[in-house]
Design a protein around this motif. Structure first.
Motif, PDB file in Angstrom:
ATOM      1  N   GLY A   1       0.776  -1.230   0.000  1.00  0.00           N
ATOM      2  CA  GLY A   1       0.000   0.000   0.000  1.00  0.00           C
ATOM      3  C   GLY A   1       0.802   1.271   0.000  1.00  0.00           C
ATOM      4  N   LEU A   2       2.134   1.178   0.112  1.00  0.00           N
ATOM      5  CA  LEU A   2       2.937   2.389   0.215  1.00  0.00           C
ATOM      6  C   LEU A   2       4.021   2.401  -0.856  1.00  0.00           C
ATOM      7  N   PHE A   3       5.204   1.905  -0.533  1.00  0.00           N
ATOM      8  CA  PHE A   3       6.335   2.063  -1.447  1.00  0.00           C
ATOM      9  C   PHE A   3       6.143   1.285  -2.755  1.00  0.00           C
ATOM     10  N   ASN A   4       5.634   0.050  -2.665  1.00  0.00           N
ATOM     11  CA  ASN A   4       5.472  -0.696  -3.911  1.00  0.00           C
ATOM     12  C   ASN A   4       4.361  -0.093  -4.775  1.00  0.00           C
ATOM     13  N   THR A   5       3.346   0.484  -4.141  1.00  0.00           N
ATOM     14  CA  THR A   5       2.305   1.162  -4.915  1.00  0.00           C
ATOM     15  C   THR A   5       2.854   2.440  -5.546  1.00  0.00           C
ATOM     16  N   ALA A   6       3.712   3.153  -4.812  1.00  0.00           N
ATOM     17  CA  ALA A   6       4.342   4.349  -5.383  1.00  0.00           C
ATOM     18  C   ALA A   6       5.139   3.976  -6.629  1.00  0.00           C
ATOM     19  N   LEU A   7       5.872   2.876  -6.564  1.00  0.00           N
ATOM     20  CA  LEU A   7       6.647   2.443  -7.730  1.00  0.00           C
ATOM     21  C   LEU A   7       5.733   2.053  -8.887  1.00  0.00           C
ATOM     22  N   ALA A   8       4.601   1.427  -8.573  1.00  0.00           N
ATOM     23  CA  ALA A   8       3.661   1.056  -9.633  1.00  0.00           C
ATOM     24  C   ALA A   8       3.057   2.294 -10.287  1.00  0.00           C
ATOM     25  N   ILE A   9       2.779   3.323  -9.498  1.00  0.00           N
ATOM     26  CA  ILE A   9       2.269   4.588 -10.050  1.00  0.00           C
ATOM     27  C   ILE A   9       3.278   5.187 -11.017  1.00  0.00           C
ATOM     28  N   ILE A  10       4.546   5.169 -10.628  1.00  0.00           N
ATOM     29  CA  ILE A  10       5.604   5.702 -11.490  1.00  0.00           C
ATOM     30  C   ILE A  10       5.733   4.868 -12.754  1.00  0.00           C
ATOM     31  N   ALA A  11       5.740   3.542 -12.589  1.00  0.00           N
ATOM     32  CA  ALA A  11       5.905   2.653 -13.738  1.00  0.00           C
ATOM     33  C   ALA A  11       4.745   2.778 -14.728  1.00  0.00           C
ATOM     34  N   ASP A  12       3.577   3.133 -14.226  1.00  0.00           N
ATOM     35  CA  ASP A  12       2.404   3.279 -15.095  1.00  0.00           C
ATOM     36  C   ASP A  12       2.363   4.653 -15.764  1.00  0.00           C
ATOM     37  N   GLY A  13       3.400   5.468 -15.545  1.00  0.00           N
ATOM     38  CA  GLY A  13       3.495   6.762 -16.217  1.00  0.00           C
ATOM     39  C   GLY A  13       2.659   7.857 -15.600  1.00  0.00           C
ATOM     40  N   ARG A  14       2.147   7.651 -14.384  1.00  0.00           N
ATOM     41  CA  ARG A  14       1.254   8.651 -13.790  1.00  0.00           C
ATOM     42  C   ARG A  14       1.976   9.945 -13.422  1.00  0.00           C
ATOM     43  N   LEU A  15       3.296   9.885 -13.227  1.00  0.00           N
ATOM     44  CA  LEU A  15       4.064  11.107 -12.942  1.00  0.00           C
ATOM     45  C   LEU A  15       4.734  11.656 -14.182  1.00  0.00           C
ATOM     46  N   GLY A  16       4.692  10.922 -15.281  1.00  0.00           N
ATOM     47  CA  GLY A  16       5.414  11.319 -16.480  1.00  0.00           C
ATOM     48  C   GLY A  16       6.898  11.093 -16.296  1.00  0.00           C
ATOM     49  N   LYS A  17       7.680  11.947 -16.895  1.00  0.00           N
ATOM     50  CA  LYS A  17       9.134  11.829 -16.790  1.00  0.00           C
ATOM     51  C   LYS A  17       9.597  12.426 -15.465  1.00  0.00           C
ATOM     52  N   LEU A  18      10.351  11.638 -14.691  1.00  0.00           N
ATOM     53  CA  LEU A  18      10.852  12.131 -13.413  1.00  0.00           C
ATOM     54  C   LEU A  18      11.887  13.226 -13.631  1.00  0.00           C
ATOM     55  N   LYS A  19      11.757  14.282 -12.839  1.00  0.00           N
ATOM     56  CA  LYS A  19      12.703  15.395 -12.900  1.00  0.00           C
ATOM     57  C   LYS A  19      13.569  15.469 -11.640  1.00  0.00           C
ATOM     58  N   ARG A  20      12.941  15.237 -10.498  1.00  0.00           N
ATOM     59  CA  ARG A  20      13.665  15.410  -9.239  1.00  0.00           C
ATOM     60  C   ARG A  20      13.067  14.476  -8.181  1.00  0.00           C
ATOM     61  N   ILE A  21      13.958  13.875  -7.395  1.00  0.00           N
ATOM     62  CA  ILE A  21      13.556  13.058  -6.255  1.00  0.00           C
ATOM     63  C   ILE A  21      14.275  13.603  -5.030  1.00  0.00           C
ATOM     64  N   THR A  22      13.528  13.798  -3.955  1.00  0.00           N
ATOM     65  CA  THR A  22      14.127  14.226  -2.697  1.00  0.00           C
ATOM     66  C   THR A  22      13.962  13.113  -1.679  1.00  0.00           C
ATOM     67  N   ALA A  23      15.083  12.598  -1.186  1.00  0.00           N
ATOM     68  CA  ALA A  23      15.088  11.567  -0.153  1.00  0.00           C
ATOM     69  C   ALA A  23      15.405  12.234   1.175  1.00  0.00           C
ATOM     70  N   GLY A  24      14.382  12.401   1.995  1.00  0.00           N
ATOM     71  CA  GLY A  24      14.563  13.023   3.299  1.00  0.00           C
ATOM     72  C   GLY A  24      14.928  11.988   4.343  1.00  0.00           C
ATOM     73  N   ILE A  25      16.039  12.214   5.040  1.00  0.00           N
ATOM     74  CA  ILE A  25      16.564  11.277   6.034  1.00  0.00           C
ATOM     75  C   ILE A  25      16.787  12.037   7.331  1.00  0.00           C
ATOM     76  N   ASP A  26      16.386  11.458   8.448  1.00  0.00           N
ATOM     77  CA  ASP A  26      16.540  12.121   9.738  1.00  0.00           C
ATOM     78  C   ASP A  26      18.007  12.411  10.056  1.00  0.00           C
ATOM     79  N   ARG A  27      18.208  13.463  10.832  1.00  0.00           N
ATOM     80  CA  ARG A  27      19.554  13.732  11.341  1.00  0.00           C
ATOM     81  C   ARG A  27      19.961  12.663  12.343  1.00  0.00           C
ATOM     82  N   GLY A  28      21.260  12.500  12.517  1.00  0.00           N
ATOM     83  CA  GLY A  28      21.755  11.547  13.501  1.00  0.00           C
ATOM     84  C   GLY A  28      23.257  11.438  13.439  1.00  0.00           C
ATOM     85  N   GLY A  29      23.878  11.021  14.542  1.00  0.00           N
ATOM     86  CA  GLY A  29      25.310  10.821  14.542  1.00  0.00           C
ATOM     87  C   GLY A  29      26.087  11.871  15.302  1.00  0.00           C
ATOM     88  N   TRP A  30      25.407  12.602  16.202  1.00  0.00           N
ATOM     89  CA  TRP A  30      26.126  13.576  17.037  1.00  0.00           C
ATOM     90  C   TRP A  30      26.236  13.013  18.446  1.00  0.00           C
TER      91      TRP A  30
END
Length: 460
Positions: free
Chosen positions: A166-195
C-alpha cells in the motif's frame, strides 16, 4: 492464494480506498504464499536487535535451531524468549555455518560484519537473509556479487520497504504506469543523527566479547557514557560505540546515509528505473557536518560519533534528466516530482494528486505484478513478513528475491559515494561501467578497507 487472486485483491483495495487522504491503513499479516513452501532449518547470527524482531517471522517458514551472538546476555535471552531454550547457542558464527543440517542463516550483526559472514555463508552452501546495508565499502559489494553468482545461493537483503503493502510498492507502480510522467527530481529526506558529546573509555560489559564484536573493524577501546537526562526520539538512551550505536562510527557503519539511506535511496533508484530512465550515477556533491574534524577523509579524534549528522547532497545520473537530493533538512520520506505530477511516500502515508486519482482510475491489474517481477504481490501491510514470504518463494524456486544483492549494491554504492563525499568535502565522480571512482586517487582508495588481522574473509 494464486497470483491472479492476489492482484484482484490488491486492485479491490486500491479501488476501495483510492489510496488518498493522509495515510494508507494497513492490516496485520495474513500469510498467503502462492504454493506450499518447504520448511528449512535456520540459524540466526546476531540477536541483539533486528535478529530478535525477525525470528518470530522466520518461524512461519523455517525451524529455528541455532542462535549465535558475541554477547552472552543477548544469546541466553533470545534462546529462552524465542525458542523456549531449545535451540543450540554459539558465540562463533563459524560453528553455525559448519552445520550441514542448517539450510538458511540470518545475519543481523553490526554492518562491519555483514560481508565476511555473508560470503562465508554462501561458500558454505547456505541461503541468507542479511540485514541492510549489505556492506561497509564499495569493493565488498563486488566480492559479494561475484560469490553469489558463483555459488547460486539465494540472498535477500533486509530492505523491507520493497515489500511494504500500500505504500512504497504502490508508489513504484504509479511511477511505472506513467502517472508522474518523466521524473525530474527526487528528494530523499533522512533524519539527522550521529552527534554525541565526548564518550569516555569504559569497562567492557560482562558477557560481551569485545574483541570478537569488533572483528574486522580497527582495534578500539570500548566506550560508554550514561546520559539518563538526554532524550532522543522519545526514549532515554546512552552513548557508546557498541551494539545499537555502531551506526554512528565510520569504522563500523556509514551513519544515516547507509541506515535510512539504504531504505529511501533504494526506493528512489527503483523509481528511476520504473520510469524507464537511466539510473546509472555519475557524481555526488554537496555539504555535510560532523561532530569531529576530518583530515584526508579520516576523523581526527576517536572519542565521539564521527558520521555526518547533517547533510545536503545531490546525485547526478547519466542522462542528466533526473536529479536525486539526499538531505537531512526535510521530512523523512520520498518526494517524486515528474512533469505530470508528484507524490510523497514514507512509512506512514502515500499522498499526492496521482494517488487521489486512483479512486476513479485504478492501476492496471498487472502494475504491481510488474514491480514484483511476476512474483506474488504482498497482501498485508508490514514489510518484514512480506519480505520473508518473498524470500521463501525465491528459495523454493531458486530465483532472485525482490531485494537481490545486485540491485541493492547499485543503490548502496550511491550511499557509499555520498559518505566519501561527506568525509572529503568535495565532489565525487563515478564510472558505473567499471564501478570505480574517477579522477581522485584519494577517494578511490576509500572504496575498500583492510580487515583487522585474524578477521580476514575466508574464501576457502
Amino acid at each position: 492464494m494464486p497470483a491472479n487472486e492476489l492482484l484482484t485483491s490488491r486492485r479491490r483495495f486500491i479501488g476501495r480506498t483510492g489510496l488518498a487522504a493522509a495515510a494508507v491503513t494497513v492490516s496485520p499479516l495474513t500469510k498467503a504464499v502462492a504454493t506450499p513452501i518447504e520448511r528449512r532449518r535456520f540459524g540466526q547470527i546476531g540477536v541483539g536487535g533486528n535478529g530478535t524482531r525477525s525470528v518470530p517471522v522466520v518461524q512461519q517458514f523455517c525451524d529455528v535451531v541455532a542462535f549465535c551472538d558475541v554477547d552472552a546476555r543477548h544469546l541466553g535471552r533470545a534462546n529462552v524468549d524465542l525458542a523456549g531454550g531449545k535451540a543450540d547457542t554459539y558465540a562463533d558464527y563459524r560453528e553455525v555455518l559448519a552445520r550441514s543440517d542448517i539450510d538458511v542463516v540470518g545475519i543481523s550483526t553490526p554492518d562491519h560484519w555483514h560481508t565476511k559472514i555473508l560470503v562465508e555463508a554462501m561458500l558454505a552452501g547456505k541461503d541468507v537473509y542479511c540485514e541492510k546495508p549489505l556492506t561497509l565499502t564499495i569493493d565488498e559489494g563486488k566480492l559479494i556479487r561475484r560469490v553469489q553468482r558463483e555459488t547460486g545461493r539465494i540472498v535477500q537483503v533486509g530492505t523491507q520497504q520493497r515489500s511494504t503493502f500500500g505504500l512504497f510498492n504502490t508508489a513504484l507502480a504509479i511511477i511505472a504506469d506513467g502517472r508522474l510522467g518523466k521524473l525530474k527530481r527526487i528528494t530523499a529526506g533522512i533524519d539527522r543523527g550521529g552527534w554525541s558529546p565526548e564518550i569516555p573509555i569504559a569497562d567492557v560489559p560482562e558477557g560481551l566479547d569485545w574483541d570478537r564484536w569488533l572483528g574486522p573493524a580497527p582495534d578500539a577501546p570500548f566506550r560508554y557514557k550514561p546520559t539518563d537526562f538526554v532524550q532522543q526520539n522519545g526514549t532515554l538512551r546512552n552513548y557508546t560505540n557498541g551494539h545499537t550505536h555502531f551506526r554512528w562510527w565510520y569504522e563500523t557503519s556509514g551513519g544515516k546515509l547507509t541506515d535510512w539511506g539504504a531504505h529511501h535511496v533504494d526506493i528512489a533508484m527503483l523509481g528511476i528505473a520504473a520510469a524507464g530512465q537511466n539510473s546509472d550515477p555519475v557524481s555526488v556533491d554537496g555539504t555535510a557536518e560532523h561532530a569531529v574534524d576530518f583530515n584526508a577523509g579520516e576523523p581526527t579524534r576517536s572519542d565521539r560519533y564521527n558520521t555526518a549528522h547533517k547533510f545536503d547532497l545531490n546525485v547526478e545520473f547519466a542522462d542528466g534528466d533526473v536529479e536525486l537530493r539526499i538531505t537531512s533538512e526535510t521530512d523523512n520520506g520520498l518526494l517524486f516530482e515528474g512533469d505530470r505530477g508528484r507524490i510523497f511516500v514514507n512509512r506512514g502515508k502515500l499522498v499526492g494528486r496521482p494517488v487521489e486519482d486512483l479512486a476513479g482510475d485504478p492501476l492496471p491489474e498487472d502494475a504491481l505484478s510488474r514491480v514484483y517481477r511476476g512474483m506474488p504481490v504482498p497482501t498485508a501491510g508490514e514489510g518484514r513478513p512480506n519480505h520473508w514470504e518473498n524470500f521463501a518463494y525465491a528459495m523454493e524456486r531458486r530465483i532472485d528475491p525482490i531485494s537481490d544483492v545486485h540491485s541493492h549494491m547499485k543503490m548502496l554504492n550511491v550511499c557509499h559515494l555520498a559518505g566519501i563525499c561527506c568525509r572529503l568535502g568535495r565532489k565525487i565522480h563515478w564510472d558505473q561501467a567499471t564501478e570505480t571512482i574517477t579522477g581522485d586517487p584519494q577517494a578511490a582508495a576509500m572504496m575498500s578497507r583492510p580487515y583487522r588481522e585474524g578477521y580476514e574473509i575466508d574464501l576457502g
